[in-house]
Enzyme design. Structure first.
Site, mmCIF file in Angstrom:
data_model
loop_
_atom_site.group_PDB
_atom_site.id
_atom_site.type_symbol
_atom_site.label_atom_id
_atom_site.label_comp_id
_atom_site.label_asym_id
_atom_site.label_seq_id
_atom_site.Cartn_x
_atom_site.Cartn_y
_atom_site.Cartn_z
ATOM 1 N N HIS A 1 13.863 9.313 72.061
ATOM 2 C CA HIS A 1 12.794 9.300 70.854
ATOM 3 C C HIS A 1 14.416 9.407 69.849
ATOM 4 C CE1 HIS A 1 11.179 12.581 67.671
ATOM 5 N NE2 HIS A 1 12.251 12.787 67.409
ATOM 6 N N ASN B 1 25.917 20.457 72.169
ATOM 7 C CA ASN B 1 24.277 20.794 72.355
ATOM 8 C C ASN B 1 24.390 20.720 73.805
ATOM 9 O OD1 ASN B 1 22.432 20.461 70.014
ATOM 10 N ND2 ASN B 1 23.514 18.872 70.074
ATOM 11 N N GLN C 1 12.157 26.660 61.969
ATOM 12 C CA GLN C 1 11.099 25.662 60.937
ATOM 13 C C GLN C 1 10.100 25.189 62.054
ATOM 14 O OE1 GLN C 1 11.262 22.802 58.610
ATOM 15 N NE2 GLN C 1 12.280 21.864 59.603
ATOM 16 N N ASP D 1 6.224 11.323 68.516
ATOM 17 C CA ASP D 1 5.716 9.692 68.414
ATOM 18 C C ASP D 1 5.425 9.496 68.874
ATOM 19 O OD1 ASP D 1 8.757 9.463 67.684
ATOM 20 O OD2 ASP D 1 8.996 10.118 69.429
ATOM 21 N N GLY E 1 15.101 29.137 69.591
ATOM 22 C CA GLY E 1 15.000 28.883 68.572
ATOM 23 C C GLY E 1 14.211 29.276 67.420
ATOM 24 N N ALA E 2 12.909 30.073 68.034
ATOM 25 C CA ALA E 2 12.015 30.956 67.543
ATOM 26 C C ALA E 2 12.017 30.764 65.951
ATOM 27 C CB ALA E 2 11.819 32.051 68.325
ATOM 28 N N ARG F 1 28.369 11.128 67.000
ATOM 29 C CA ARG F 1 27.436 11.388 68.160
ATOM 30 C C ARG F 1 28.334 12.481 69.143
ATOM 31 N NH1 ARG F 1 23.305 6.713 70.457
ATOM 32 N NH2 ARG F 1 24.702 6.246 71.517
ATOM 33 N N VAL G 1 12.865 20.315 73.558
ATOM 34 C CA VAL G 1 12.502 19.391 71.789
ATOM 35 C C VAL G 1 13.544 19.405 70.858
ATOM 36 C CG1 VAL G 1 11.255 19.811 69.649
ATOM 37 C CG2 VAL G 1 9.988 20.626 71.711
ATOM 38 N N GLY G 2 14.373 19.710 71.044
ATOM 39 C CA GLY G 2 15.941 19.401 70.531
ATOM 40 C C GLY G 2 16.517 18.835 70.541
ATOM 41 N N ASN G 3 17.046 18.193 69.402
ATOM 42 C CA ASN G 3 17.713 16.479 69.287
ATOM 43 C C ASN G 3 18.993 16.614 70.185
ATOM 44 O OD1 ASN G 3 15.420 15.273 69.253
ATOM 45 N ND2 ASN G 3 15.440 15.909 66.918
#
Ligand code: NAD
Ligand code: LMR
Length: 324
Positions: A183, A101, A11, A155, A7-8, A94, A125-127
């Protein structure tokens, strides 16, 4: 070291890559080679980011490769930062998000398994970060599960900043704060063991319960409401902090928070990737054990852990934990 960032062109990527290349993540002595993984439609944007990285003339930046092929991106990777993921879209359930994902993190887990260096360390990092880490790990049977981690350092840093603001103590004077669980808004930011200048301190319970905990737990949504897009620079900074401490160690007499695989500590079911108080020495996270957990904390840890267990059950039902 070879650092792969997925995902470079997004943002977070835009805030993260420059910090890595400057030496903020691995220190001023370690040259870095960047491998950027993107979707085909974002490769051109990634090229633009690489042009800017070149233009910084970072002394530690050896080379940059950009690809949409996961096997090439993770080839020889020592650190893998899995940032690229599918954001929740309007009307998405969900299960839809977890399934979308799964389609990203299962193949990336396999590609890490087959191509990364033996010492690879993975930060998701990706949710939903904890469950994505679980999926990736399930598809990397040759990589120890402890090397797949999820980011709750943002967090943790948010909690430090809130406590600092409320007490006037500088962030550097605060230690032993913990984020437990997922998270997500069920996370439990815990001050019970926190110290200021190395000492326990008195704090108003009403502020902790009605202000501190909800502010930290819903900060991501507050940033989205204010900025119109999710946290990026602070997320990148937290990713830098996580990998820095993992590789180089945590300070003496302190700990940090990270999503790591449970082996049953504090009643968290084994196998879940949950946030815990952790220290790092010799490049390994260790969960801080033996902390007293009062009734208030127990209920909150259990609630967030229950959410993680539900997410695990959902991805299991979707077949995302069974290596192909
Ligand atoms: P973004 O949409 O700006 O960028 C995501 C990038 O990932 C895009 O460039 C997209 O092309 C790429 N991508 C998507 N699928 C990919 C794949 N299969 N392989 C490679 N690249 C792929 O998003 P962002 O703001 O950079 O955020 C990224 C993720 O980080 C989101 O899931 C966000 O919710 C999450 N996040 C997590 C935390 C945390 O604390 N854990 C904090 C902030 C954001
Ligand atoms: C954050 O914590 O800022 C991100 O995970 C974005 C979100 O959805 O909360």
């Amino acid at each position: 070291m070879i650092i792969t960032v997925t995902g470079a062109a997004g943002q977070i990527g835009y805030a993260l890559l420059f910090r890595i290349a400057s030496g903020a993540m691995l220190g001023p002595e370690v040259p870095v080679s960047l491998r950027l993984l993107e979707l085909p439609q974002a490769l051109e944007a990634a090229e633009g980011v690489a042009m800017e990285l070149d233009d910084c003339a970072f002394p530690l930046l050896r080379d940059i490769e950009i690809t949409d092929d996961a096997a090439a991106a993770f080839d020889g990777a020592n650190v893998a930062l899995l940032v690229g993921s599918r954001p929740r879209a309007a009307g998405m359930e969900r299960a839809d998000l977890l399934s979308a994902n799964g389609a990203i993190f299962a193949p990336q887990g396999r590609a890490i398994n087959d191509n990364a260096a033996d010492d690879v360390r993975v930060l998701v990092v990706g949710n939903p970060a904890n469950t994505n880490a679980l999926i990736a790990s399930a598809h990397a049977p040759d990589v120890p599960a402890e090397r797949f981690t999820a980011m709750t350092r943002l967090d943790h840093n948010r909690a430090l900043a809130q406590l600092s603001g409320a007490t006037g103590a500088p962030v550097s004077a605060i230690s032993r704060l913990t984020i437990w669980g997922n998270h997500s808004s069920t996370q439990y930011p815990d001050l019970s063991h926190a110290r200021i200048e190395g000492e326990p301190f008195e704090i108003d319970r009403g502020w902790v319960e009605q202000d501190f905990i909800p502010t930290v737990a819903t900060r991501g949504a507050a940033i989205i409401a204010a900025r119109g897009s999710s946290s990026a620079a602070s997320a990148a900074s937290a990713a830098v902090d996580h990998v820095h401490d993992w590789v180089l160690g945590t300070p003496v007499d302190d700990w940090t928070s990270a999503g790591v695989v449970s082996t049953g500590e504090y009643g968290v079911p084994a196998g879940l990737v949950s946030s815990f108080p952790v220290t790092s020495t010799g490049g390994r996270w260790t969960i801080v054990e033996g902390l007293e957990i009062d009734e208030f904390s127990r209920a909150r840890i259990d609630a967030s852990t229950a959410e993680l267990a539900e997410e695990r059950a959902a991805v299991e039902a979707l077949g995302l934990l069974a290596p192909a």
